[in-house]
Design a protein around this motif. Structure first.
Motif, short mmCIF file in Angstrom:
data_model
loop_
_atom_site.label_atom_id
_atom_site.label_comp_id
_atom_site.label_asym_id
_atom_site.label_seq_id
_atom_site.Cartn_x
_atom_site.Cartn_y
_atom_site.Cartn_z
N ILE A 193 -37.85 61.81 73.14
CA ILE A 193 -36.98 62.93 72.79
C ILE A 193 -35.60 62.66 73.39
O ILE A 193 -35.48 62.41 74.59
N LEU A 194 -34.56 62.69 72.54
CA LEU A 194 -33.20 62.48 73.01
C LEU A 194 -32.56 63.84 73.28
O LEU A 194 -32.57 64.72 72.42
N ILE A 195 -32.03 63.98 74.49
CA ILE A 195 -31.43 65.24 74.95
C ILE A 195 -29.93 65.09 75.06
O ILE A 195 -29.43 64.09 75.60
N GLY A 196 -29.17 66.09 74.56
CA GLY A 196 -27.72 66.07 74.63
C GLY A 196 -27.19 66.52 75.97
O GLY A 196 -27.94 66.94 76.86
N SER A 197 -25.87 66.47 76.11
CA SER A 197 -25.22 66.81 77.39
C SER A 197 -25.42 68.27 77.76
O SER A 197 -25.30 68.63 78.94
N THR A 203 -32.67 64.65 68.87
CA THR A 203 -33.67 64.17 67.90
C THR A 203 -34.92 63.76 68.66
O THR A 203 -34.90 63.63 69.89
N MET A 204 -35.99 63.57 67.94
CA MET A 204 -37.23 63.08 68.55
C MET A 204 -37.96 62.22 67.54
O MET A 204 -37.77 62.37 66.32
N ASN A 205 -38.76 61.27 68.04
CA ASN A 205 -39.51 60.43 67.11
C ASN A 205 -40.78 61.15 66.66
O ASN A 205 -41.10 62.26 67.10
N ARG A 206 -41.51 60.50 65.77
CA ARG A 206 -42.68 61.15 65.17
C ARG A 206 -43.77 61.44 66.20
O ARG A 206 -44.45 62.47 66.12
N ALA A 207 -43.92 60.53 67.15
CA ALA A 207 -44.93 60.74 68.19
C ALA A 207 -44.62 61.99 68.99
O ALA A 207 -45.50 62.80 69.30
N ALA A 208 -43.33 62.19 69.31
CA ALA A 208 -42.93 63.38 70.06
C ALA A 208 -43.10 64.64 69.21
O ALA A 208 -43.49 65.70 69.72
N GLU A 209 -42.82 64.54 67.93
CA GLU A 209 -42.99 65.69 67.03
C GLU A 209 -44.44 66.14 67.01
O GLU A 209 -44.73 67.35 66.99
N ARG A 210 -45.36 65.18 67.02
CA ARG A 210 -46.79 65.53 67.03
C ARG A 210 -47.17 66.23 68.33
O ARG A 210 -47.95 67.19 68.34
N ILE A 211 -46.62 65.74 69.45
CA ILE A 211 -46.91 66.34 70.75
C ILE A 211 -46.41 67.78 70.80
O ILE A 211 -47.12 68.70 71.22
N VAL A 212 -45.18 67.98 70.35
CA VAL A 212 -44.59 69.31 70.38
C VAL A 212 -45.32 70.24 69.41
O VAL A 212 -45.56 71.43 69.71
N ALA A 213 -45.68 69.71 68.23
CA ALA A 213 -46.36 70.53 67.23
C ALA A 213 -47.72 71.03 67.73
O ALA A 213 -48.20 72.09 67.30
N ALA A 214 -48.33 70.29 68.64
CA ALA A 214 -49.63 70.68 69.18
C ALA A 214 -49.52 71.91 70.08
O ALA A 214 -50.53 72.60 70.33
N ARG A 215 -48.31 72.20 70.58
CA ARG A 215 -48.04 73.36 71.45
C ARG A 215 -49.05 73.41 72.61
O ARG A 215 -49.65 74.44 72.91
N ASP A 216 -49.19 72.26 73.25
CA ASP A 216 -50.14 72.13 74.36
C ASP A 216 -49.37 71.96 75.67
O ASP A 216 -49.57 70.99 76.40
N GLY A 217 -48.43 72.87 75.94
CA GLY A 217 -47.68 72.83 77.18
C GLY A 217 -46.22 72.51 77.04
O GLY A 217 -45.41 72.88 77.89
N LEU A 219 -42.66 72.69 74.64
CA LEU A 219 -42.04 73.45 73.56
C LEU A 219 -40.65 72.92 73.25
O LEU A 219 -39.88 72.60 74.16
N ALA A 220 -40.32 72.87 71.96
CA ALA A 220 -38.96 72.52 71.52
C ALA A 220 -38.29 73.80 71.08
O ALA A 220 -38.68 74.40 70.07
N THR A 221 -37.28 74.26 71.81
CA THR A 221 -36.61 75.52 71.51
C THR A 221 -35.14 75.29 71.21
O THR A 221 -34.61 74.19 71.40
N LEU A 225 -35.62 71.53 75.61
CA LEU A 225 -37.03 71.26 75.86
C LEU A 225 -37.54 72.14 77.00
O LEU A 225 -36.93 72.22 78.05
N LYS A 226 -38.65 72.83 76.75
CA LYS A 226 -39.21 73.74 77.75
C LYS A 226 -40.71 73.48 77.91
O LYS A 226 -41.35 72.88 77.05
N ALA A 227 -41.24 73.98 79.03
CA ALA A 227 -42.69 74.00 79.24
C ALA A 227 -43.18 75.42 79.02
O ALA A 227 -42.41 76.38 79.13
N GLU A 228 -44.46 75.56 78.68
CA GLU A 228 -45.00 76.89 78.42
C GLU A 228 -44.96 77.77 79.67
O GLU A 228 -44.66 78.96 79.59
N ARG A 229 -45.21 77.18 80.82
CA ARG A 229 -45.18 77.93 82.07
C ARG A 229 -43.77 77.89 82.65
O ARG A 229 -43.14 76.84 82.69
N HIS A 230 -43.31 79.05 83.13
CA HIS A 230 -41.94 79.18 83.61
C HIS A 230 -41.63 78.22 84.76
O HIS A 230 -40.58 77.56 84.77
N VAL A 231 -42.54 78.11 85.73
CA VAL A 231 -42.32 77.23 86.89
C VAL A 231 -42.21 75.78 86.42
O VAL A 231 -41.32 75.03 86.86
#
Length: 249
Positions: A193-197, A203-217, A219-221, A225-231
């Motif tokens: 996953i490429l992150i801007g300033s 952008t993200m590659n297909r492997a990252a898209e699959r990881i994010v799509a699984a919503r297993d911790g 999140l792409a917002t 990029l965020k984690a499901e848990r606030h901490v």
């Protein structure tokens, strides 16, 4: 004679916006033809060292003309053979092929006359070992041959078209490099996953898209990029910021 200041400004605006918005090439040709007193125009930009930058645009020609030219009339084009024999040409068609000679040809009687383009202006905008740029403006028999004064707008535009062509070529090359990068990223089995300033996801590659799509911790917002848990999300943001800071001079 050059067009008025406002008309010239619109013409140049269309030209310099065209490398970013390809629909503006046709608008540029329409305005250029009008400025020269023409009824149709075409522009060929070709760089043999970079197929991505090759481009051909036209305005005002009957849709059948390009097909007929490619199928047969390109081989009997007396204009092209006369024009390309010149080393650096800008001129009206009668300077290259006199009307008395042109009217006896198949090219004139079966293509130019029926489709209303028997008179032309031709300009070699750029010519080199690899790069070629040609501009043509045509009009019908009723309007008659172009006057010498009609060449003023073409001569004025020549350096501007050269600059716009270089911008177009550089953007095409940059796009080609970026496409190659994205293809390489997609070939990786690891998620990237490429992150801007501003912490936004570029952008993200297909492997990252699959990881994010699984919503297993993860999140792409809209905020990045965020984690499901606030901490864990705060820790993720700090980790990304620390990694980015190491790349800054």
């Amino acid at each position: 004679m050059l067009p008025s200041g406002e008309a010239l400004s619109k013409l140049l605006q269309a030209l310099y916006e065209a490398p970013l918005d390809s629909s503006r090439w046709e608008e540029f040709l329409r305005l250029t033809a009008a400025a020269a007193g023409g009824e149709a125009a075409t522009l060929l930009l070709h760089d043999s060292s970079d197929a991505q930058s090759m481009m051909s645009w036209e305005w005002g020609f009957h849709p059948e003309v390009a097909e007929l030219y490619a199928a047969h009339f390109g081989a009997v084009d007396v204009w092209r053979s006369a024009v390309t024999a010149a080393s650096d040409w800008v001129g009206i068609s009668e300077q290259f092929v006199p009307s008395s000679s042109l009217m006896r040809t198949e090219f004139y009687n079966d293509l130019l006359l029926p489709y209303g383009i028997p008179h032309g202006i031709f300009a070699m905008v750029e010519s080199g070992p690899a790069r070629v740029a040609n501009l043509s403006i045509c009009r019908g028999a009723r309007a008659g041959p172009f006057a010498e004064e009609s060449l003023a707008i073409v001569r004025f535009l020549k350096p501007h078209i050269q600059r716009a062509y270089r911008i177009h070529s550089e953007l095409a090359a940059a796009n080609s490099r970026s496409v190659g990068l994205f293809c390489a990223l997609d070939a990786l089995s690891t998620g990237v996953i490429l992150i801007g300033s501003r912490m936004q996801i570029v952008t993200m590659n297909r492997a990252a898209e699959r990881i994010v799509a699984a919503r297993d911790g993860l999140l792409a917002t809209r905020d990045g990029l965020k984690a499901e848990r606030h901490v864990e999300s705060n820790l993720l943001v700090r980790t990304i910021q620390q990694a980015a800071s190491t790349a800054r001079p």
